[in-house]
Design a protein around this motif. Sequence first.
Motif, PDB file in Angstrom:
ATOM      1  N   MET A  91       0.834  -1.207   0.000  1.00  0.00           N
ATOM      2  CA  MET A  91       0.000   0.000   0.000  1.00  0.00           C
ATOM      3  C   MET A  91       0.871   1.261   0.000  1.00  0.00           C
ATOM      4  O   MET A  91       0.505   2.287  -0.574  1.00  0.00           O
ATOM      5  CB  MET A  91      -0.908  -0.008   1.228  1.00  0.00           C
ATOM      6  N   SER A  92       2.026   1.187   0.649  1.00  0.00           N
ATOM      7  CA  SER A  92       2.912   2.349   0.735  1.00  0.00           C
ATOM      8  C   SER A  92       3.725   2.544  -0.534  1.00  0.00           C
ATOM      9  O   SER A  92       4.165   3.669  -0.808  1.00  0.00           O
ATOM     10  CB  SER A  92       3.856   2.190   1.937  1.00  0.00           C
ATOM     11  N   ARG A  93       3.943   1.488  -1.278  1.00  0.00           N
ATOM     12  CA  ARG A  93       4.836   1.576  -2.441  1.00  0.00           C
ATOM     13  C   ARG A  93       4.091   1.677  -3.757  1.00  0.00           C
ATOM     14  O   ARG A  93       4.649   2.174  -4.737  1.00  0.00           O
ATOM     15  CB  ARG A  93       5.748   0.348  -2.485  1.00  0.00           C
ATOM     16  N   ARG A  94       2.854   1.190  -3.810  1.00  0.00           N
ATOM     17  CA  ARG A  94       2.144   1.115  -5.074  1.00  0.00           C
ATOM     18  C   ARG A  94       0.925   2.035  -5.076  1.00  0.00           C
ATOM     19  O   ARG A  94       0.423   2.410  -4.013  1.00  0.00           O
ATOM     20  CB  ARG A  94       1.695  -0.333  -5.345  1.00  0.00           C
ATOM     21  N   PRO A  95       0.425   2.382  -6.260  1.00  0.00           N
ATOM     22  CA  PRO A  95      -0.808   3.177  -6.316  1.00  0.00           C
ATOM     23  C   PRO A  95      -1.983   2.405  -5.719  1.00  0.00           C
ATOM     24  O   PRO A  95      -1.993   1.173  -5.679  1.00  0.00           O
ATOM     25  CB  PRO A  95      -0.997   3.405  -7.829  1.00  0.00           C
ATOM     26  N   TYR A  96      -2.966   3.148  -5.284  1.00  0.00           N
ATOM     27  CA  TYR A  96      -4.128   2.517  -4.653  1.00  0.00           C
ATOM     28  C   TYR A  96      -4.905   1.693  -5.675  1.00  0.00           C
ATOM     29  O   TYR A  96      -5.078   2.084  -6.840  1.00  0.00           O
ATOM     30  CB  TYR A  96      -5.036   3.578  -4.051  1.00  0.00           C
ATOM     31  N   HIS A  97      -5.405   0.541  -5.217  1.00  0.00           N
ATOM     32  CA  HIS A  97      -6.242  -0.324  -6.029  1.00  0.00           C
ATOM     33  C   HIS A  97      -7.482  -0.665  -5.210  1.00  0.00           C
ATOM     34  O   HIS A  97      -7.388  -0.937  -4.006  1.00  0.00           O
ATOM     35  CB  HIS A  97      -5.498  -1.607  -6.415  1.00  0.00           C
ATOM     36  N   PRO A  98      -8.664  -0.667  -5.805  1.00  0.00           N
ATOM     37  CA  PRO A  98      -9.891  -0.967  -5.045  1.00  0.00           C
ATOM     38  C   PRO A  98      -9.858  -2.304  -4.319  1.00  0.00           C
ATOM     39  O   PRO A  98     -10.547  -2.481  -3.307  1.00  0.00           O
ATOM     40  CB  PRO A  98     -10.985  -0.938  -6.125  1.00  0.00           C
ATOM     41  N   ALA A  99      -9.022  -3.248  -4.789  1.00  0.00           N
ATOM     42  CA  ALA A  99      -8.949  -4.543  -4.119  1.00  0.00           C
ATOM     43  C   ALA A  99      -8.397  -4.424  -2.705  1.00  0.00           C
ATOM     44  O   ALA A  99      -8.575  -5.340  -1.887  1.00  0.00           O
ATOM     45  CB  ALA A  99      -8.083  -5.506  -4.945  1.00  0.00           C
ATOM     46  N   ALA A 100      -7.724  -3.323  -2.398  1.00  0.00           N
ATOM     47  CA  ALA A 100      -7.176  -3.139  -1.055  1.00  0.00           C
ATOM     48  C   ALA A 100      -8.277  -3.063  -0.005  1.00  0.00           C
ATOM     49  O   ALA A 100      -8.052  -3.419   1.154  1.00  0.00           O
ATOM     50  CB  ALA A 100      -6.324  -1.873  -1.019  1.00  0.00           C
ATOM     51  N   GLU A 101      -9.464  -2.601  -0.389  1.00  0.00           N
ATOM     52  CA  GLU A 101     -10.575  -2.508   0.557  1.00  0.00           C
ATOM     53  C   GLU A 101     -10.898  -3.867   1.160  1.00  0.00           C
ATOM     54  O   GLU A 101     -11.007  -4.031   2.381  1.00  0.00           O
ATOM     55  CB  GLU A 101     -11.809  -1.941  -0.155  1.00  0.00           C
ATOM     56  N   GLU A 102     -11.027  -4.865   0.303  1.00  0.00           N
ATOM     57  CA  GLU A 102     -11.350  -6.213   0.779  1.00  0.00           C
ATOM     58  C   GLU A 102     -10.155  -6.856   1.459  1.00  0.00           C
ATOM     59  O   GLU A 102     -10.302  -7.572   2.460  1.00  0.00           O
ATOM     60  CB  GLU A 102     -11.805  -7.074  -0.390  1.00  0.00           C
ATOM     61  N   ALA A 103      -8.929  -6.600   0.946  1.00  0.00           N
ATOM     62  CA  ALA A 103      -7.736  -7.220   1.515  1.00  0.00           C
ATOM     63  C   ALA A 103      -7.468  -6.741   2.940  1.00  0.00           C
ATOM     64  O   ALA A 103      -7.044  -7.518   3.803  1.00  0.00           O
ATOM     65  CB  ALA A 103      -6.526  -6.934   0.630  1.00  0.00           C
ATOM     66  N   PHE A 104      -7.731  -5.466   3.217  1.00  0.00           N
ATOM     67  CA  PHE A 104      -7.456  -4.913   4.541  1.00  0.00           C
ATOM     68  C   PHE A 104      -8.597  -5.135   5.536  1.00  0.00           C
ATOM     69  O   PHE A 104      -8.408  -4.915   6.732  1.00  0.00           O
ATOM     70  CB  PHE A 104      -7.169  -3.405   4.443  1.00  0.00           C
ATOM     71  N   ALA A 105      -9.738  -5.533   5.046  1.00  0.00           N
ATOM     72  CA  ALA A 105     -10.914  -5.641   5.919  1.00  0.00           C
ATOM     73  C   ALA A 105     -10.686  -6.490   7.162  1.00  0.00           C
ATOM     74  O   ALA A 105     -11.099  -6.095   8.267  1.00  0.00           O
ATOM     75  CB  ALA A 105     -12.100  -6.174   5.112  1.00  0.00           C
ATOM     76  N   PRO A 106     -10.006  -7.672   7.067  1.00  0.00           N
ATOM     77  CA  PRO A 106      -9.832  -8.490   8.282  1.00  0.00           C
ATOM     78  C   PRO A 106      -8.928  -7.855   9.335  1.00  0.00           C
ATOM     79  O   PRO A 106      -8.947  -8.289  10.488  1.00  0.00           O
ATOM     80  CB  PRO A 106      -9.214  -9.786   7.738  1.00  0.00           C
ATOM     81  N   TYR A 107      -8.157  -6.847   8.956  1.00  0.00           N
ATOM     82  CA  TYR A 107      -7.170  -6.286   9.877  1.00  0.00           C
ATOM     83  C   TYR A 107      -7.540  -4.900  10.381  1.00  0.00           C
ATOM     84  O   TYR A 107      -6.862  -4.389  11.287  1.00  0.00           O
ATOM     85  CB  TYR A 107      -5.801  -6.209   9.179  1.00  0.00           C
ATOM     86  N   ARG A 108      -8.586  -4.305   9.832  1.00  0.00           N
ATOM     87  CA  ARG A 108      -8.967  -2.963  10.259  1.00  0.00           C
ATOM     88  C   ARG A 108      -9.533  -3.008  11.676  1.00  0.00           C
ATOM     89  O   ARG A 108     -10.358  -3.856  12.010  1.00  0.00           O
ATOM     90  CB  ARG A 108     -10.008  -2.358   9.322  1.00  0.00           C
ATOM     91  N   ALA A 109      -9.076  -2.094  12.509  1.00  0.00           N
ATOM     92  CA  ALA A 109      -9.574  -2.017  13.880  1.00  0.00           C
ATOM     93  C   ALA A 109     -10.987  -1.455  13.886  1.00  0.00           C
ATOM     94  O   ALA A 109     -11.323  -0.549  13.108  1.00  0.00           O
ATOM     95  CB  ALA A 109      -8.654  -1.152  14.733  1.00  0.00           C
ATOM     96  N   ALA A 110     -11.824  -1.999  14.768  1.00  0.00           N
ATOM     97  CA  ALA A 110     -13.192  -1.507  14.879  1.00  0.00           C
ATOM     98  C   ALA A 110     -13.192  -0.100  15.457  1.00  0.00           C
ATOM     99  O   ALA A 110     -12.401   0.215  16.361  1.00  0.00           O
ATOM    100  CB  ALA A 110     -14.014  -2.443  15.768  1.00  0.00           C
ATOM    101  N   PRO A 111     -14.065   0.776  14.960  1.00  0.00           N
ATOM    102  CA  PRO A 111     -14.113   2.140  15.518  1.00  0.00           C
ATOM    103  C   PRO A 111     -14.578   2.122  16.966  1.00  0.00           C
ATOM    104  O   PRO A 111     -15.309   1.230  17.395  1.00  0.00           O
ATOM    105  CB  PRO A 111     -15.133   2.846  14.610  1.00  0.00           C
ATOM    106  N   ALA A 112     -14.116   3.081  17.724  1.00  0.00           N
ATOM    107  CA  ALA A 112     -14.493   3.159  19.132  1.00  0.00           C
ATOM    108  C   ALA A 112     -15.982   3.437  19.282  1.00  0.00           C
ATOM    109  O   ALA A 112     -16.596   4.111  18.444  1.00  0.00           O
ATOM    110  CB  ALA A 112     -13.686   4.260  19.824  1.00  0.00           C
ATOM    111  N   GLU A 113     -16.557   2.877  20.326  1.00  0.00           N
ATOM    112  CA  GLU A 113     -17.974   3.090  20.596  1.00  0.00           C
ATOM    113  C   GLU A 113     -18.236   4.568  20.908  1.00  0.00           C
ATOM    114  O   GLU A 113     -17.475   5.187  21.659  1.00  0.00           O
ATOM    115  CB  GLU A 113     -18.419   2.234  21.782  1.00  0.00           C
ATOM    116  N   PRO A 114     -19.284   5.137  20.360  1.00  0.00           N
ATOM    117  CA  PRO A 114     -19.562   6.561  20.642  1.00  0.00           C
ATOM    118  C   PRO A 114     -19.712   6.862  22.118  1.00  0.00           C
ATOM    119  O   PRO A 114     -19.249   7.891  22.601  1.00  0.00           O
ATOM    120  CB  PRO A 114     -20.872   6.808  19.875  1.00  0.00           C
TER     121      PRO A 114
END
Length: 323
Positions: A285-308
């Motif tokens: 992600m840091s070295r290459r241009p953005y690709h829409p496939a990154a959305e699905e690839a990163f999904a398992p590792y994204r931290a859940a947003p804090a509860e309001p």
Amino acid sequence: MGDIAKGVLGGGWSLVVGWVLPSAINLAVLFLAVAPQLRGDLGPLDRLWPASGADTALLLLVGAALLGLVLNALQTLLYRFLEGYVLWPAWAYDHGCRVQRARRQRIRERLAQPDPRLSPIRVGVLHERAERYPHRDEQVGPTRLANAIRRFEEYGHDRFRLDTQVLWNELMAAVPAQTGRAAETSRTNVDFFVALLYGHAGVAVAALAALPVAEDRALLLSATVLLGALVPLWYRSAVVATDEWAAAVRALVNLGRKPLATALGLELPQELAEERRMWQLVTRMSRRPYHPAAEEAFAPYRAAPAEPCALRGPCERGGRNAS
């Protein structure tokens, strides 16, 4: 004021010790051994020669500071030449890689079949020499300094697929302050010997160039021989000094992975294989241009947003306390 002075000295310590101090040593040798032999042959420059000891000390101090700043700015080029990456012809680079691979293999064979006559200290020295090489053959460089540096440049990628060359600034911003300072200052000793090496070589060349017009040729020849003999010693010292640098980078990777993941909005997986995949994605992600496939690839590792409510509760309590 004490804190301000401490911060200034702390931030400039690597520059002063790594580049300015060896520049002062080299200029002192030039002033004492070479320059006096050229008095009267420098033309207009003779007018700039200091008339007193105080003027000489001031000139040496200013010259060392300026030369140290220049060398610090050129450090990448200076290192890459010693590593064999710049100004080396292709045949010399390939030959150096073959020599270094063969040297690494000989060390490994001696460790695999230890000589009973070797003392434990000698065996420990062999282990240190073996550890100054990268693990993979394709990472072996043409010089000992190149390999001593490559071993920790590849550490994060080899273990976790975390490329420290790409994510260095992010790592330095995320790690604890003490770990970051150690990583910044650990290369100071290597810088010192590299600057000393180049300076000695430059003074030796100047001494040789001054021989035709020198009055005391024996002094210049002695200085040339001595400085030339010290250059390999400083190179060897620079290679050995990378051990502390390697330890600091290793600590940076080991201790910085979790805070870096948190700062990037990611959760560190429990399984090592999944962590390696995550860091590989971050590097790409840091070295290459953005690709829409990154959305699905990163999904398992994204931290859940804090509860309001978790964010609103302390704010409300803080507001009531403040009122």
